[in-house]
Design an enzyme around this catalytic site. Structure first.
Site, short mmCIF file in Angstrom:
data_model
loop_
_atom_site.label_atom_id
_atom_site.label_comp_id
_atom_site.label_asym_id
_atom_site.label_seq_id
_atom_site.Cartn_x
_atom_site.Cartn_y
_atom_site.Cartn_z
N GLU A 142 0.82 -1.22 0.00
CA GLU A 142 0.00 0.00 0.00
C GLU A 142 0.86 1.27 0.00
OE1 GLU A 142 -2.96 -0.19 3.13
OE2 GLU A 142 -4.19 -1.51 1.90
N GLU A 298 -6.66 -7.82 -0.46
CA GLU A 298 -7.01 -7.77 0.96
C GLU A 298 -8.45 -7.32 1.11
OE1 GLU A 298 -4.78 -5.19 3.48
OE2 GLU A 298 -2.87 -5.72 2.57
#
Ligand code: GLA
Length: 690
Positions: A142, A298
């Protein structure tokens, strides 16, 4: 179809590892993302690597038939690295340091961070590139999620170099930024600093460039790691996990550098409508790289830990949101994380193996979903098979426009991310299939392009949109579009210079209204009425004063006018035939019902039809090649009538079926419980006969 999650074995001992693989097999796990936050465990000091434990974990997974998405582990530098090289740490715009003790405490432009990260990635990839368990590379984690932008001295040096590459000379930068204003002229690139705390507004083009630089610099880190991986001879696909419409990285520029797109998504179970935002994200991920299926890297099995109040998912919602991703192009469903932590910031975050054990609903749903995914037949990989576009709406989403739009000193504050999602929701409520595009994308075959608040419009974008209309497309231009060029400067000759040749209108005044959520008592109008032929509509934020141009062959027609306020009786929505197509200009920002109504009108004129007709707004429908999925996100049962053969379902029962006259298809009425879903293989690609 991959199934699994982030696996953090460094938090556990070998006994637990053996239990993990046993349970992974029970759940049908096929893939784990391994070692994302294991830098300190892999490299206890600058000169020592410890791979023994990782060798054992990877071998154990492999012996049990579980593949590995191997992380490069560069997302959280160890304490020794910060102590030895404090310049690694990033700073905010006030010069405050982001210290260690959390994660992502690195300045993307720090040469020390880059050197240490490169050494780590080199060591990992040299050791594992040929391991048969490793099927994918997970670069960092991320990028930018906590530290959107770094303002440190390392950033200043790199920003100057970026600007020099972009502009070549300081004179060109001065011209582009308009530094004649407020005595901002530079005589050397060395004088430029990141937009740190200043008395008032920064130069807007400088701000925009800093946002561009910050995204590009994170991307440079990704490319650095990817190139190390490839140079070591690794042949597995390389990805990094995106965060949907994450505001700080222009994923349109990132996507070509990734072998496959992966995304992290955490729809809020407290919000019954959060499935629409999730659908937008799925469509965005598919659209970033339409030729390759993407992966949901995710999501949470139930609650997260990082909102103020963290609701668990409702029974069945886990599968419903997972199948939403599959129906919109994903070929992998993974979670954060495999086993719930007992310590640390994320110990309240749900996991595939809950702390409360395998007697839980979460575990049962995890096992059930694994079985459903395993049973799925292969789904069409091509997301844009010929003809599909002809029944899709293209919605423009452009990070650079968002960055420019959100700069200060505009007629009003427009939250671009939220507005695009509202336009998307308006289309989603009508069960229209949407691809996300930019103004410069290939738009051929889309019947309708919706252009939300495209303040910054490049010359190339304007030419592309105009050509699209000339060749037969329909374009819905919305308020505050085509205001500035790619440098955030007005074009000579008034506004809408880029598109006025097709819309036939220009804006004389933007007509700011008071924000609908402004504190009570604030003077000024908050809304304006519009007498649209599809029903009265409420406009907010802006009521543009439109002027119809009379020097074009074929003027624009007025479709609707303002009914009250300063501009009562003057045009609010116009439409003009241009070439083989048509361009509409809407001068205000409708409320949610207005967005639905105006897009329904435009879709009707363009001949776009819903994926499935007659559905409730709580049921969503998506098409992936010849497979249509229907999902009930509502709290009550709902029906869906779809032609074709049901290939997978949960919480759905087939009611009345009948063969449609003359067709091999069977039309089934499915009864969907709350969070029930079904996938139906149809015999068409969604094109309706003319
Ligand atoms: C992000 C991160 C994960 C984890 C989850 C929690 O997606 O990538 O490491 O922190 O959030 O929701």
């Amino acid at each position: 179809m991959h199934y699994g999650g982030d696996y953090n074995p460094e938090q556990w001992n070998d006994e637990v590892w053996h239990d993990d693989v046993r349970l992974m097999r029970e759940a049908g796990v096929t893939l784990v993302s391994l070692g994302i936050f294991a830098w300190a465990r892999i490299q206890p000091d600058e000169h020592t690597f410890d791979f023994d434990w990782l060798d054992r974990v990877i071998d154990l997974l492999h012996e049990n038939g579980i593949a590995v998405d191997l992380a490069t582990a560069t997302a959280s530098p160890p304490a020794w690295a910060v102590t030895a090289y404090p310049g690694i740490l990033p700073e905010d715009e006030n010069g405050a340091t982001y210290w260690q003790g959390s994660r992502q405490h690195y300045a993307p432009a720090s040469p020390d961070y880059r050197r240490l990260a490169a050494a780590l990635v080199t060591a990992i990839v040299e050791r594992y590139h040929a391991h048969p368990a490793v099927v994918m590379w997970h670069v960092n984690n991320e990028y930018g999620c906590h530290v959107h932008r770094d303002y440190s001295d390392n950033a200043a040096i790199a920003f100057r170099a970026w600007l020099e590459r972009r502009y070549g000379t300081i004179e060109a930068l001065n011209a582009a930024w308009g530094t004649a204003f407020w005595s901002q002229a530079y005589t050397s690139f060395d004088q430029i600093v990141p937009p740190r705390k200043a008395p008032t507004s920064h130069n807007p083009t400088g701000l925009l460039d800093f946002k561009r630089y910050s995204s590009d610099t994170l991307l440079e880190l990704f490319v650095m790691e990817r190139d190390i991986i490839k140079a070591a001879g690794a042949t597995q696909p390389v990805t990094t996990n995106f965060m949907g419409a994450f505001p700080a990285a222009d994923y349109w520029r990132w996507a070509p550098e990734l072998d496959l797109i992966s995304d992290d998504n955490y729809a809020d179970p407290h919000d019954p409508r959060s499935f629409r935002g999730a659908a937008f994200t799925r469509d965005l991920m598919r659209s970033l790289k339409p030729e390759v299926p993407w992966m949901l890297m995710e999501q949470a099995t139930s609650a997260v830990n990082w909102r103020a109040s963290n609701a668990p998912k409702a029974p069945g919602q886990l599968a419903a949101l997972s199948m939403q991703a599959v129906g919109r192009g994903a070929d992998g469903i993974l979670f954060f994380q495999w086993r719930q932590s007992t310590r640390g910031s994320e110990k309240f975050h749900s996991a595939m193996v809950p702390h409360a054990g395998t007697g839980t609903r979460t575990w049962r749903e995890v096992v059930e979903l694994g079985a459903s995914l395993k049973a799925l037949p292969t789904l069409p990989a091509q997301q844009r098979v010929d003809g599909e576009r002809r029944q899709r709406v293209a919605l423009v989403f452009d990070w650079q426009n968002g960055w420019a739009l959100e700069n200060p000193d505009h007629p009003t504050v427009l939250d671009y991310g939220a507005l695009v999602q509202r336009w998307y929701s308006a289309l989603h409520r009508q069960h229209l299939m949407v691809d996300i595009v930019t103004t410069e994308s290939d738009l051929a075959d889309y019947p309708l392009v919706v252009l939300p608040h495209q303040y910054l419009l490049t010359d190339a974008g304007a030419a592309n949109l105009a050509g699209y209309v000339e060749r037969g497309g329909h374009l819905l231009v919305t308020a505050f579009s085509d205001v500035v060029d790619g440098d955030d400067a007005f074009r000579p000759g008034g506004f809408q210079v880029g598109l006025r040749g097709i819309t036939g209108v220009t804006v004389d005044d933007f007509g700011a209204l008071v924000a609908p959520d402004a504190p009570a008592g604030e003077p000024g109008a908050r809304a304006v009425g519009v007498d649209a032929p599809f029903g009265p509509m409420t406009g907010e934020l802006l009521a543009e004063e439109l002027r119809l141009l009379d020097d074009l062959p074929g003027p624009a027609e007025v479709v609707a006018s303002y009914t009250d306020g300063r501009l009562a009786g003057s045009p609010a929505l116009t439409s003009r035939a241009a070439g083989l197509g048509r361009a509409h200009h809407l001068g205000t920002v409708p409320d949610d019902e207005g967005m639905r109504a105006v897009t329904e009108w435009a879709a009707g004129l363009a001949g776009v039809r819903p994926v499935v007709e007659g559905l409730s707004e709580w049921v969503e429908a998506a098409r992936r090649g010849d497979v249509v999925s229907v999902i009930n996100h509502g709290s009550e049962s709902a029906e869906a009538t779809v032609s074709g053969a049901v290939i997978a379902s949960m919480g759905a029962s087939v009611g009345a079926s009948r063969a449609s006259a003359g067709l091999p298809d069977t039309e089934s009425t499915l009864s969907l419980q709350p969070f029930g879903w079904a996938m139906v293989r149809t015999t068409s690609n969604g094109e309706h006969p003319a």
